[in-house]
Each structure stands twice: as C-alpha cells, then as structure tokens.
Write an enzyme that holds these catalytic residues in place. Structure first.
Site, mmCIF file in Angstrom:
data_model
loop_
_atom_site.group_PDB
_atom_site.id
_atom_site.type_symbol
_atom_site.label_atom_id
_atom_site.label_comp_id
_atom_site.label_asym_id
_atom_site.label_seq_id
_atom_site.Cartn_x
_atom_site.Cartn_y
_atom_site.Cartn_z
ATOM 1 N N SER A 59 0.837 -1.187 0.000
ATOM 2 C CA SER A 59 0.000 0.000 0.000
ATOM 3 C C SER A 59 0.886 1.256 0.000
ATOM 4 C CB SER A 59 -0.944 -0.036 1.207
ATOM 5 O OG SER A 59 -1.914 0.958 1.139
ATOM 6 N N ASP A 63 -9.041 -6.170 -4.675
ATOM 7 C CA ASP A 63 -8.580 -4.887 -4.139
ATOM 8 C C ASP A 63 -9.095 -3.779 -5.054
ATOM 9 O OD1 ASP A 63 -7.270 -2.662 -3.182
ATOM 10 O OD2 ASP A 63 -5.261 -3.532 -3.282
ATOM 11 N N HIS A 110 -8.283 -4.893 -0.322
ATOM 12 C CA HIS A 110 -6.965 -4.269 -0.161
ATOM 13 C C HIS A 110 -6.198 -4.861 1.017
ATOM 14 C CE1 HIS A 110 -3.844 -1.322 -0.569
ATOM 15 N NE2 HIS A 110 -4.069 -0.805 0.624
#
Length: 385
Positions: A157, A322, A355
């Site tokens: 991320s 995601d 995610h």
C-alpha cells in the site's frame, strides 16, 4: 497472548531509538533540526552488511512488524505472518528492519512529540511530510546502521510507494524492490476518500484546529469516523458480505438509529479501537503524503522515464478484489518498468479480502514472496563465496 513463543516467531523484541541531530530538509520547505526514529530489527546482519531488508509500513502501520514486546501482548506485530524463521521474509537469512515513519505516533518524531525549539508539543504545527521525506530519513537510518545497500526493500500500500521512491531516489542502495497492493499515484477517487476522512476529523469540535492535546481533548468522533470510512475501502464487498451479510442483532427491525446490523457494530468497534492507538494529526499527515505522491510528475507524467533511473529488480503483487489499489494500478508500474527495460516479476493473487489481503498469509501470495526472496538470498550467498 501466547503460552509459548511459536518456533517460527522472532520472539520477544525490543524497539530501539535512533536520534538524528543533523537537520532534515523537507519537501514542504521547512526542516526538522533534530528528530528520532523508532525501529525494530529481526535476524542478524551479516559481516558484509549485505543481507538487510527494510520494511516500509502503510498508513496506520508502525515499527512493530513482527514478534512480541511481552508475553502479555494480545497479538504479535502487524506482519508477523510473513516475517520470522522459515517464513516468506526469512529471518534465518535476512536482517529485517521495520520503523515508524516521521510524523507517526508510535515513537518517531511526530505531532505528539515535543518541538525542541518551543518546548511544547508540535501538534498542528508539525510540518507536512511526504514519501520523499520518509525515504530520505530511512536512508539516514540505514547509514547509522552501517547498511549501504539493502538486499530488498518491501512494502504494501503506502509502503509500496516508499519502495518505488527508493528505487528512483537511491537506485544503487537496493538490489530488489517488492511492491505489494500499491500504485504509482492516487486516483482521484482515493484523494476524495482521504479528503472526506480529513474533514471528518477537522469538523469534530474536539479537534481545536489540531491543537487538541493542549485543550485536554481528543477528536475521537472524527478520527473514528475516518477509520470507519477507510476500513470499508480496505475490504471487498464479497468479504464484507461473507463475514456479515445482513445479520442483525435483534429478531426484527427496531425502527431507530441504534446498532441493528452486525456490520454497523463491527465498524463502530473498529473506529473506537483505532482512536485508542492512533493520533488524528498523524492520520491527517499520512493521508496528505498519499495524495502528494506522484514520481512521474518529475518527467511530465511519463512513469517509464522516471523509473529508468532504477537499477534493482522488481516484484509487483496485486489482489483481484482490491478496489482501493486495483491490479490495474500495479500493472501501470509493471508496464512502465518493462518499457524502461527493467527486470520485473508480477503476480496477481486471487483473494477475497480486498486491499487488506496484503496483510494476510494467503498461500500463493506467501509462496510468491518466498520464492522471490529465496532467489535474493541465494544470490547473496553466491556473492559472499
């Protein structure tokens, strides 16, 4: 808490503090005259200091990536499933470093720290920091630890953005880059999510323009709401449906605004728990760092041009469900690296977790990570011989 430390755990770890008294110039035009970084290490640094791996954390992460601080801990570090003896990031082979970034609220210098020039807490006056600033400070930590070149730098991320910046800013200081569930810049929708989160904090009457500690207050409602919003975006619709569906806490509708659906209870719990461990000003800073990251802006929007500076090999990983950082965003990076003539591997992992999948020990994901890093470790062994 464990009755016995698992054999594949790094065990009990003690955070360390690195103090820096050389000013750090920031992207915003301000500077920090002095600052500290809190970090943890797992494994042993080899004689040539060539087996180090740096872990870059995401928005709400910190330096405690693996192991336990005490036997009374309710859970291990945030990436304990991936870091440890025999795990994907194998501490029998690598010396692993995890830190809390500048602006954080877990021990590194940030808004809750004392400004040495005023003797008061920084709070709202703490300068805006960027991914570029974090990477500069991380490089200084590497210098302090005697590490010239990392065997690999790994992040998911927002952490993946830091890895990408490392490959551009310090191309000779890492041999391998692992970028998981990330993007070359935020989409407009993601910037919008971040702004809603910030506004929820700023509009909390207990925020006091960011100087809430001086006012003996904490904007728990605003920060909790920001976390609730973020948490929804970290999960997939399928994952939320499978976990909660339309389960209710009562046998029939109550026709009021209290908690009725289990998902409502879950989100409120997540929001309230977050306010007990995180700082609102830090949350604001982290989201701005996300918004500002756009390395291709240096080359008129040409991502392959800016990535032509990189000299390391890359592994990109994305997850099918995601939607915050979709596989297409990872593929933008992959395609730019291919165009720039770089060595890149890519895996799109089937996952239901959205995610947040980058934090889960999904078998194929762990296999991909382990296979790549085993090759890195084998290359180190060959070089030493």
């Amino acid at each position: 808490m464990p009755d016995v430390i698992p054999a594949d755990s790094v065990g009990i770890v003690t955070p360390q503090i690195a103090q820096f008294d050389t000013p750090l110039a920031l992207s915003c035009g301000q500077s920090l005259s002095s600052y500290q970084l809190i970090y943890e290490t797992y494994g042993t640094l080899n004689q040539s200091a060539s087996n180090a791996i740096l872990i870059c954390h995401a928005l709400s992460g910190d330096h405690h990536a693996a192991g336990y601080h005490a036997m009374s801990d309710s859970k291990p570090g945030w990436w304990d499933t991936a870091i440890g003896p025999g795990k994907a990031i194998d501490t029998n082979k690598f010396f692993v470093i995890a830190l809390n970034n500048l602006g954080g609220c877990c021990g590194s210098t940030g808004p809750t720290s004392i400004n040495p020039e005023t003797g008061q807490r920084w709070e709202a006056s703490f300068p805006i920091v960027t991914v570029e600033d974090w990477v500069e400070s991380q490089a200084r930590l590497a210098d302090l630890l005697g590490i010239q070149t990392f065997a690999a730098i790994v992040g998911g991320s927002l952490g993946g953005m830091q890895v990408l910046e490392w490959s551009i800013r310090f191309p000779t200081r890492l041999q391998s880059a692992v970028i998981v569930a990330s993007a070359p810049k935020l989409s407009t929708q993601n910037i919008a999510f971040n702004e809603v989160a910030r506004q929820s904090i700023r509009r909390d009457p207990d925020f006091f323009d960011g100087n809430y500690i001086d006012n003996n207050s904490v904007p728990t409602n605003g920060l909790g709401l920001a976390r609730m919003l973020g948490h929804i975006t970290y999960l997939s619709d399928d994952a939320m449906g499978a976990k909660f569906g339309r389960q209710m806490r009562h046998d029939s509708y109550q026709y009021n605004y209290g908690i009725e659906f289990e998902v409502e209870s879950y989100l409120r719990y997540q929001g309230e728990a977050f306010t007990k461990r995180f700082d609102a000003n830090t949350y604001m800073l982290m989201t701005k760092a996300l918004d500002y990251f756009d390395p291709a802006s240096q080359t008129n929007g040409d991502l392959s041009a800016v990535l032509s500076r990189a000299q390391c090999e890359f592994l990109l990983v994305s997850f099918t469900t995601d939607w915050r950082f979709s596989p297409e965003r990872s593929e933008e990076i992959v395609n730019a690296l291919v165009k720039a003539g770089k060595s890149v591997s890519y895996a799109k992992i089937e996952a239901t977790e959205g995610h947040d999948a980058f934090l889960f020990p999904i078998p194929r994901y762990m296999t991909v990570l382990n296979t790549f890093l085993t090759r890195v470790a084998n290359r180190l062994t060959t070089e030493i011989k």
